[in-house]
Design a protein around this motif. Structure first.
Motif, PDB file in Angstrom:
ATOM      1  N   ALA A   1       0.872  -1.186   0.000  1.00 47.51           N
ATOM      2  CA  ALA A   1       0.000   0.000   0.000  1.00 47.51           C
ATOM      3  C   ALA A   1       0.903   1.229   0.000  1.00 47.51           C
ATOM      4  O   ALA A   1       1.237   1.773   1.052  1.00 47.51           O
ATOM      5  N   ASP A   2       1.319   1.660  -1.167  1.00 43.86           N
ATOM      6  CA  ASP A   2       2.268   2.759  -1.341  1.00 43.86           C
ATOM      7  C   ASP A   2       1.738   4.056  -0.712  1.00 43.86           C
ATOM      8  O   ASP A   2       0.743   4.618  -1.161  1.00 43.86           O
ATOM      9  N   MET A   3       2.424   4.525   0.325  1.00 43.66           N
ATOM     10  CA  MET A   3       2.030   5.762   1.011  1.00 43.66           C
ATOM     11  C   MET A   3       3.013   6.895   0.742  1.00 43.66           C
ATOM     12  O   MET A   3       3.084   7.854   1.515  1.00 43.66           O
ATOM     13  N   ASP A   4       3.752   6.824  -0.354  1.00 43.96           N
ATOM     14  CA  ASP A   4       4.745   7.851  -0.669  1.00 43.96           C
ATOM     15  C   ASP A   4       4.102   9.233  -0.806  1.00 43.96           C
ATOM     16  O   ASP A   4       4.630  10.214  -0.300  1.00 43.96           O
ATOM     17  N   ALA A   5       2.966   9.302  -1.474  1.00 43.47           N
ATOM     18  CA  ALA A   5       2.303  10.604  -1.656  1.00 43.47           C
ATOM     19  C   ALA A   5       1.876  11.191  -0.311  1.00 43.47           C
ATOM     20  O   ALA A   5       2.049  12.388  -0.060  1.00 43.47           O
ATOM     21  N   ALA A   6       1.352  10.359   0.567  1.00 45.57           N
ATOM     22  CA  ALA A   6       0.931  10.840   1.891  1.00 45.57           C
ATOM     23  C   ALA A   6       2.133  11.292   2.705  1.00 45.57           C
ATOM     24  O   ALA A   6       2.085  12.319   3.386  1.00 45.57           O
ATOM     25  N   LYS A   7       3.206  10.545   2.621  1.00 47.33           N
ATOM     26  CA  LYS A   7       4.434  10.900   3.338  1.00 47.33           C
ATOM     27  C   LYS A   7       4.957  12.244   2.843  1.00 47.33           C
ATOM     28  O   LYS A   7       5.506  13.030   3.595  1.00 47.33           O
ATOM     29  N   SER A   8       4.727  12.522   1.557  1.00 47.64           N
ATOM     30  CA  SER A   8       5.184  13.781   0.961  1.00 47.64           C
ATOM     31  C   SER A   8       4.184  14.923   1.154  1.00 47.64           C
ATOM     32  O   SER A   8       4.374  15.997   0.602  1.00 47.64           O
ATOM     33  N   GLY A   9       3.107  14.664   1.893  1.00 45.33           N
ATOM     34  CA  GLY A   9       2.167  15.733   2.229  1.00 45.33           C
ATOM     35  C   GLY A   9       0.798  15.654   1.591  1.00 45.33           C
ATOM     36  O   GLY A   9      -0.061  16.479   1.878  1.00 45.33           O
ATOM     37  N   ASP A  10       0.551  14.695   0.713  1.00 45.83           N
ATOM     38  CA  ASP A  10      -0.760  14.569   0.076  1.00 45.83           C
ATOM     39  C   ASP A  10      -1.647  13.651   0.919  1.00 45.83           C
ATOM     40  O   ASP A  10      -1.758  12.454   0.669  1.00 45.83           O
ATOM     41  N   PHE A  11      -2.258  14.233   1.937  1.00 49.50           N
ATOM     42  CA  PHE A  11      -3.073  13.472   2.887  1.00 49.50           C
ATOM     43  C   PHE A  11      -4.217  12.745   2.188  1.00 49.50           C
ATOM     44  O   PHE A  11      -4.496  11.584   2.484  1.00 49.50           O
ATOM     45  N   ASN A  12      -4.869  13.405   1.236  1.00 54.46           N
ATOM     46  CA  ASN A  12      -6.010  12.783   0.544  1.00 54.46           C
ATOM     47  C   ASN A  12      -5.608  11.550  -0.254  1.00 54.46           C
ATOM     48  O   ASN A  12      -6.367  10.589  -0.343  1.00 54.46           O
ATOM     49  N   ALA A  13      -4.412  11.561  -0.827  1.00 57.05           N
ATOM     50  CA  ALA A  13      -3.917  10.377  -1.532  1.00 57.05           C
ATOM     51  C   ALA A  13      -3.739   9.233  -0.542  1.00 57.05           C
ATOM     52  O   ALA A  13      -4.057   8.079  -0.841  1.00 57.05           O
ATOM     53  N   GLY A  14      -3.235   9.557   0.637  1.00 57.66           N
ATOM     54  CA  GLY A  14      -3.087   8.548   1.684  1.00 57.66           C
ATOM     55  C   GLY A  14      -4.423   7.992   2.129  1.00 57.66           C
ATOM     56  O   GLY A  14      -4.558   6.784   2.362  1.00 57.66           O
ATOM     57  N   VAL A  15      -5.418   8.859   2.227  1.00 53.66           N
ATOM     58  CA  VAL A  15      -6.766   8.421   2.595  1.00 53.66           C
ATOM     59  C   VAL A  15      -7.275   7.421   1.559  1.00 53.66           C
ATOM     60  O   VAL A  15      -7.770   6.347   1.907  1.00 53.66           O
ATOM     61  N   SER A  16      -7.125   7.751   0.290  1.00 52.16           N
ATOM     62  CA  SER A  16      -7.585   6.852  -0.774  1.00 52.16           C
ATOM     63  C   SER A  16      -6.865   5.510  -0.711  1.00 52.16           C
ATOM     64  O   SER A  16      -7.494   4.451  -0.819  1.00 52.16           O
ATOM     65  N   THR A  17      -5.565   5.533  -0.521  1.00 52.18           N
ATOM     66  CA  THR A  17      -4.778   4.300  -0.451  1.00 52.18           C
ATOM     67  C   THR A  17      -5.227   3.434   0.722  1.00 52.18           C
ATOM     68  O   THR A  17      -5.432   2.223   0.572  1.00 52.18           O
ATOM     69  N   MET A  18      -5.381   4.037   1.889  1.00 55.57           N
ATOM     70  CA  MET A  18      -5.752   3.267   3.081  1.00 55.57           C
ATOM     71  C   MET A  18      -7.204   2.795   3.038  1.00 55.57           C
ATOM     72  O   MET A  18      -7.524   1.733   3.569  1.00 55.57           O
ATOM     73  N   GLN A  19      -8.078   3.562   2.399  1.00 55.66           N
ATOM     74  CA  GLN A  19      -9.460   3.098   2.260  1.00 55.66           C
ATOM     75  C   GLN A  19      -9.507   1.805   1.463  1.00 55.66           C
ATOM     76  O   GLN A  19     -10.241   0.880   1.807  1.00 55.66           O
TER      77      GLN A  19
END
Length: 182
Positions: free
Chosen positions: A105-123
């Protein structure tokens, strides 16, 4: 919204003219106009509801405290019912090597500050899951923190979320033979 309002206004004017000319007989064209306006209004309301739902998930004001699991304890739970190992490193790193059975579950975008991308990935990654999660990142820090923040915002039971202490790096040092390499 303005377009829907204008269509509704036009539909009401047409309905008024038709009612005056036909002594309370409603034509099928008038019914179609009203149906179309109603359908467009309903569709717009659905779009607004969807936008409101996704915008309700907010990043926490400060980092959520992580709880850690040692590589030794994690190895005892590997493959065990009720535990999901979640590898949140970059997709290409997961593809190159990962802990057997871990879900990428690639969280690179969330780690870089894109919280919404992280939300989509984790959902997607946690859909229909109620397992204890063992979060695997590189060293157990920034990617794991981004993941923990997102899971907390999504309402996941944080008593079931563990960060692998030392991350994938510690795992490969302790269990070099228990890694899938491509």
């Amino acid at each position: 919204m303005k377009r829907v309002f204008a269509m509704l206004l036009c539909a009401m004017m047409v309905a008024g003219m038709m009612a005056g000319c036909t002594q309370n007989q409603q034509t099928s064209a008038d019914q179609t106009t009203q149906q179309t306006a109603t359908e467009e209004t309903k569709e717009e309301e659905k779009t607004e509801e969807t936008s409101a739902e996704s915008s309700e998930i907010k990043a926490p004001e400060k980092d959520v405290e992580m709880q850690y699991m040692s590589v030794e304890d994690a190895s005892k739970h590997l493959g065990e019912e009720g535990y999901t190992f979640l590898d949140v490193r970059k997709a290409e790193d997961y593809t190159a090597s990962h802990i057997p059975g871990a879900v990428g579950a690639d969280m690179d975008a969330a780690k870089s500050g894109d919280f919404n991308a992280g939300v989509s990935t984790m959902q997607v990654a946690t859909r229909d899951l109620d397992d204890a999660l063992v979060v695997i990142c590189y060293t157990g820090k920034s990617y794991a923190q981004a993941t923990t923040n997102v899971l907390s915002a999504l309402g996941y039971d944080m008593s079931k979320v563990y960060t692998l202490e030392g991350g994938f790096e510690a795992w490969t040092e302790a269990y070099p033979d228990n890694v899938e390499n491509n």
